[in-house]
Write an enzyme that holds these catalytic residues in place. Structure first.
Site, PDB file in Angstrom:
ATOM      1  N   ASP A   1     -26.625  -3.445  -0.460  1.00 52.12           N
ATOM      2  CA  ASP A   1     -28.033  -3.057  -0.510  1.00 52.12           C
ATOM      3  C   ASP A   1     -28.195  -1.559  -0.248  1.00 52.12           C
ATOM      4  O   ASP A   1     -29.040  -0.904  -0.861  1.00 52.12           O
ATOM      5  CB  ASP A   1     -28.851  -3.864   0.491  1.00 52.12           C
ATOM      6  CG  ASP A   1     -29.020  -5.319   0.072  1.00 52.12           C
ATOM      7  OD1 ASP A   1     -28.754  -5.636  -1.112  1.00 52.12           O
ATOM      8  OD2 ASP A   1     -29.413  -6.129   0.921  1.00 52.12           O
TER       9      ASP A   1
ATOM     10  N   HIS B   1      -9.582   1.324  -5.384  1.00 52.44           N
ATOM     11  CA  HIS B   1      -8.657   0.448  -4.659  1.00 52.44           C
ATOM     12  C   HIS B   1      -7.243   0.871  -5.022  1.00 52.44           C
ATOM     13  O   HIS B   1      -6.968   1.203  -6.181  1.00 52.44           O
ATOM     14  CB  HIS B   1      -8.865  -1.021  -5.048  1.00 52.44           C
ATOM     15  CG  HIS B   1     -10.215  -1.538  -4.679  1.00 52.44           C
ATOM     16  ND1 HIS B   1     -10.506  -1.967  -3.408  1.00 52.44           N
ATOM     17  CD2 HIS B   1     -11.350  -1.651  -5.405  1.00 52.44           C
ATOM     18  CE1 HIS B   1     -11.778  -2.354  -3.374  1.00 52.44           C
ATOM     19  NE2 HIS B   1     -12.313  -2.166  -4.567  1.00 52.44           N
TER      20      HIS B   1
ATOM     21  N   TYR C   1       0.791  -1.233   0.000  1.00 51.96           N
ATOM     22  CA  TYR C   1       0.000   0.000   0.000  1.00 51.96           C
ATOM     23  C   TYR C   1       0.823   1.283   0.000  1.00 51.96           C
ATOM     24  O   TYR C   1       0.252   2.365  -0.033  1.00 51.96           O
ATOM     25  CB  TYR C   1      -0.963   0.005   1.200  1.00 51.96           C
ATOM     26  CG  TYR C   1      -1.909  -1.168   1.168  1.00 51.96           C
ATOM     27  CD1 TYR C   1      -2.967  -1.211   0.271  1.00 51.96           C
ATOM     28  CD2 TYR C   1      -1.713  -2.255   2.007  1.00 51.96           C
ATOM     29  CE1 TYR C   1      -3.822  -2.292   0.218  1.00 51.96           C
ATOM     30  CE2 TYR C   1      -2.580  -3.349   1.970  1.00 51.96           C
ATOM     31  CZ  TYR C   1      -3.616  -3.361   1.073  1.00 51.96           C
ATOM     32  OH  TYR C   1      -4.462  -4.434   1.014  1.00 51.96           O
TER      33      TYR C   1
ATOM     34  N   ASN D   1     -13.259   3.600  -0.956  1.00 55.21           N
ATOM     35  CA  ASN D   1     -12.360   2.456  -0.950  1.00 55.21           C
ATOM     36  C   ASN D   1     -12.935   1.492   0.080  1.00 55.21           C
ATOM     37  O   ASN D   1     -12.743   1.676   1.282  1.00 55.21           O
ATOM     38  CB  ASN D   1     -10.936   2.862  -0.570  1.00 55.21           C
ATOM     39  CG  ASN D   1      -9.966   1.698  -0.655  1.00 55.21           C
ATOM     40  OD1 ASN D   1     -10.370   0.550  -0.589  1.00 55.21           O
ATOM     41  ND2 ASN D   1      -8.691   1.999  -0.791  1.00 55.21           N
TER      42      ASN D   1
END
Length: 162
Positions: A87, A100, A23, A74
């Site tokens: 949902d 991402h 990352y 993200n």
């Protein structure tokens, strides 16, 4: 002025410390400063919300109805099985762009939330955020501006996703 909400999912507040080989070394505070500078330069309002809790993210989305024009998120680990969040994304009347830092498909992951998104940006590290925000601005620029208290035209997605 467009208003965009950025939601940072689980473990994103630990950027710069968590697996920097994957990352990078940019901290959450440094990323926030970069993104807020981008918002100022491009004349849009950006609200950044970090949470490790799927219910907190859902509550924030419902509370944002009528207050934001778009969502960039993200979802981090929520991409695996956050059916309640999916949902919620289907229910809210604003567009969503998923981001991402890594190429999740290359890593063998598939997002269950992506079907609700206008689009996805992945694999560009910190630049995924800039690209996602610019994509949202471009998307919002192609939509008629909503009146306060009203709905944005074309922003609502049905059960089939967006």
């Amino acid at each position: 002025m467009h208003k965009i909400l950025l939601i940072q999912g689980p473990n994103m507040s630990y950027l710069g410390k968590r697996q920097p080989e994957i990352y990078g070394k940019t901290t959450a505070a440094q990323l926030d400063a970069l993104l807020l500078a981008h918002a100022k330069k491009n004349k849009y309002a950006l609200d950044i919300f970090y949470t490790h809790s799927e219910p907190a993210a859902m509550e924030r989305l419902y509370a944002s109805v009528g207050k934001i024009d778009g969502l960039v998120m993200n979802p981090a680990a929520w991409l695996f099985g956050a059916h309640p969040l999916r949902d919620t994304l289907r229910a809210v009347p604003f567009p969503y762009i998923e981001i991402h830092m890594t190429n999740i498909e290359k890593r063998g992951f598939h997002s269950i939330l992506a079907e609700t998104a206008v689009g996805m940006v992945a694999g560009f590290g910190v630049n995924s955020y800039i690209l996602g925000l610019e994509a949202m601005l471009a998307h919002l620029g192609s939509k008629p501006r909503k009146k306060r208290g009203g709905r944005q035209n074309g922003g609502r997605r049905g059960a089939g996703g967006g």
